[in-house]
Design a protein around this motif. Structure first.
Motif, short mmCIF file in Angstrom:
data_model
loop_
_atom_site.label_atom_id
_atom_site.label_comp_id
_atom_site.label_asym_id
_atom_site.label_seq_id
_atom_site.Cartn_x
_atom_site.Cartn_y
_atom_site.Cartn_z
N LEU A 188 0.76 -0.87 -0.14
CA LEU A 188 0.33 -0.47 -0.36
C LEU A 188 0.96 0.81 -0.15
N VAL A 189 0.88 2.04 -0.86
CA VAL A 189 0.88 3.70 -1.23
C VAL A 189 0.44 4.47 -0.87
N ALA A 190 0.52 5.24 0.42
CA ALA A 190 0.01 6.33 0.99
C ALA A 190 0.89 7.72 0.93
N PRO A 191 0.67 8.37 -0.19
CA PRO A 191 1.57 9.95 -0.28
C PRO A 191 0.24 10.36 0.11
N GLY A 192 1.50 11.67 0.71
CA GLY A 192 0.84 12.60 1.05
C GLY A 192 0.33 13.49 0.38
N ALA A 193 0.46 15.84 0.30
CA ALA A 193 -0.23 15.50 -0.08
C ALA A 193 1.31 16.46 -1.38
N PHE A 194 1.06 15.81 -2.89
CA PHE A 194 2.38 16.20 -4.06
C PHE A 194 1.61 17.11 -5.05
N ARG A 195 2.83 17.64 -5.53
CA ARG A 195 2.71 18.32 -6.94
C ARG A 195 2.51 18.07 -8.21
N THR A 196 1.20 16.75 -8.08
CA THR A 196 0.32 16.53 -9.10
C THR A 196 -0.71 16.94 -10.59
N GLU A 197 -0.48 16.48 -11.00
CA GLU A 197 -2.14 17.28 -11.97
C GLU A 197 -3.40 16.19 -11.33
N GLY A 198 -3.46 16.69 -10.07
CA GLY A 198 -4.56 15.83 -9.55
C GLY A 198 -5.98 16.30 -8.59
N ILE A 199 -5.95 15.98 -7.30
CA ILE A 199 -6.93 16.22 -6.79
C ILE A 199 -7.73 17.89 -6.23
N TYR A 200 -6.45 18.48 -5.93
CA TYR A 200 -6.18 20.02 -5.36
C TYR A 200 -6.83 20.39 -6.42
N GLY A 201 -6.71 20.16 -7.95
CA GLY A 201 -7.34 21.22 -9.30
C GLY A 201 -8.57 20.70 -9.52
N SER A 202 -9.23 19.92 -8.81
CA SER A 202 -11.07 18.89 -8.86
C SER A 202 -12.13 20.41 -8.02
N GLN A 203 -12.53 20.27 -8.68
CA GLN A 203 -14.10 21.45 -8.54
C GLN A 203 -15.23 20.89 -7.75
N TRP A 204 -15.37 21.48 -6.97
CA TRP A 204 -16.64 21.08 -5.99
C TRP A 204 -18.02 20.64 -6.76
N SER A 205 -18.62 19.77 -6.71
CA SER A 205 -20.34 19.77 -7.34
C SER A 205 -21.18 21.04 -6.38
N THR A 206 -21.66 21.31 -7.15
CA THR A 206 -22.48 22.93 -6.62
C THR A 206 -24.22 22.14 -6.44
N GLU A 207 -24.11 20.95 -6.72
CA GLU A 207 -25.58 20.32 -7.07
C GLU A 207 -26.81 20.55 -6.40
N ASN A 208 -26.08 20.78 -4.92
CA ASN A 208 -27.16 20.19 -3.83
C ASN A 208 -26.79 21.16 -2.72
N ASN A 209 -26.20 21.92 -2.40
CA ASN A 209 -25.35 23.02 -2.11
C ASN A 209 -26.79 23.63 -0.58
N ILE A 210 -26.02 23.14 0.37
CA ILE A 210 -27.51 23.22 1.60
C ILE A 210 -26.81 24.59 2.77
N PRO A 211 -27.84 25.66 2.60
CA PRO A 211 -27.31 27.33 3.40
C PRO A 211 -26.38 25.95 4.63
N ALA A 212 -26.99 25.53 5.37
CA ALA A 212 -26.28 25.31 6.95
C ALA A 212 -24.75 25.15 7.03
N TYR A 213 -24.58 25.29 5.45
CA TYR A 213 -22.80 24.62 5.20
C TYR A 213 -22.03 25.85 4.58
N ASP A 214 -22.80 27.11 4.62
CA ASP A 214 -21.86 27.98 3.23
C ASP A 214 -20.92 28.44 3.98
N SER A 215 -20.47 28.34 5.32
CA SER A 215 -19.57 29.45 5.71
C SER A 215 -18.54 28.41 6.21
N LEU A 216 -18.67 26.90 6.05
CA LEU A 216 -17.95 26.19 6.38
C LEU A 216 -17.17 25.53 4.42
#
Length: 296
Positions: A188-216
């Motif tokens: 099992l390879v368990a990397p931390g944060a690496f400078r790849t073309e990966g998850i940190y460039g992904s966009q959030w889904s906005t299909e079901n935004n719940i106002p209670a979580y807006d600030s978070l």
């Protein structure tokens, strides 16, 4: 004789090689004289990326590319993997690298987002493993699964991603036990944060935004996207180390084969903190969760 032992030329099949760790691993394995079957969902994109890698003629001769979607189902994957085994007569190493991360919150994403995440990161990996294991068993080879430090770090907004990687970790630990007696190694390879073309460039889904979580959500979004490009981890160095471990040379020479390869200082810290949290909870409650709940 000079006392040196010639290393075996390995045949690798690696998923998700058009970017990130996968692309770096292809070049790292080829540079050692190994043979590589590089796979990706888009052969056009894969070939374009590999064309930029300045491979030598010898490395090009040791490379084959294959269009492969790990969510295509076991039957389809078995057919493709069996075909790749005819390239050089065997497969020695499977690296389950393909995967993705979709940021979001649990209540907003729900089971829809969870299923999408697990379909790729867990069930796709499982299908690829079962399709390839007959060849790995025959060669007494190595299975490598790319997990994540997110298995140990409770981090908003990658809860579904972290859960899927925790499943990968548990699966790898189990299958390592199952295949050990057959001469097969599992890592099992368990990397931390690496400078790849990966998850940190992904966009959030906005299909079901719940106002209670807006600030978070707003705070997490800002922090999440600020990480991209600042990661300390060098993916090329990480994949060179992975090849060392699989081949038992370089930095891994003389060391026992590990069950876990935790990459990056951040991942080391996360793993240690999680182990301490579990140990602390067990010790704090063991007087009523141990013998107290057993038959007299």
């Amino acid at each position: 004789m000079n006392g040196t032992v010639e290393k075996k030329q390995l045949v690798w099949i690696i998923t998700g090689t058009s970017s990130g760790f996968g692309r770096r691993l292809v070049t790292a394995a080829l540079s050692r004289g190994d043979r590589v079957i590089a796979t990706a969902r888009s052969l056009k994109k894969l070939d374009a990326e590999l064309a930029l890698c300045s491979l030598s003629d010898a490395e090009k001769a040791n490379l084959r590319t294959l269009e492969l979607d790990i969510t295509a189902g076991e039957d389809s994957l078995k057919e493709k993997v069996n075909h790749t085994a005819t390239f050089w007569g065997r497969i020695d190493v499977l690296v389950n690298n393909a995967g993705y991360g979709q940021p979001g919150l649990v209540e907003e994403g729900g089971t829809k987002q969870a299923r999408e995440q697990f379909e790729v990161n867990v069930f796709g990996l499982l299908a690829m493993t079962t399709a390839t294991l007959p060849h790995i068993r025959e060669s007494k080879g190595t299975l490598v699964n790319i997990g994540s430090r997110s298995s140990w770090r409770n981090e908003v907004p990658v809860s579904f991603y972290g859960a899927s990687k925790a499943a990968v970790q548990a699966f790898t630990e189990t299958i390592a036990t199952e295949v050990a007696g057959l001469g097969v190694r599992a890592l099992l390879v368990a990397p931390g944060a690496f400078r790849t073309e990966g998850i940190y460039g992904s966009q959030w889904s906005t299909e079901n935004n719940i106002p209670a979580y807006d600030s978070l959500r707003d705070a997490a979004t800002k922090r999440f996207h600020s990480i991209c490009g600042t990661e300390k981890g060098d993916p090329a160095k990480a994949m060179e180390l992975l090849v060392d471990v699989v081949r038992g040379e370089g930095k891994a020479a003389g060391r026992p084969f590990p069950r876990y390869l935790i990459l990056g200082e951040d991942a080391h810290g996360d793993a240690i903190r999680r182990a301490q949290q579990v140990t602390s909870a067990v010790e704090e409650w063991k007087d009523i969760t141990g013998k107290a709940v057993e038959f007299d």
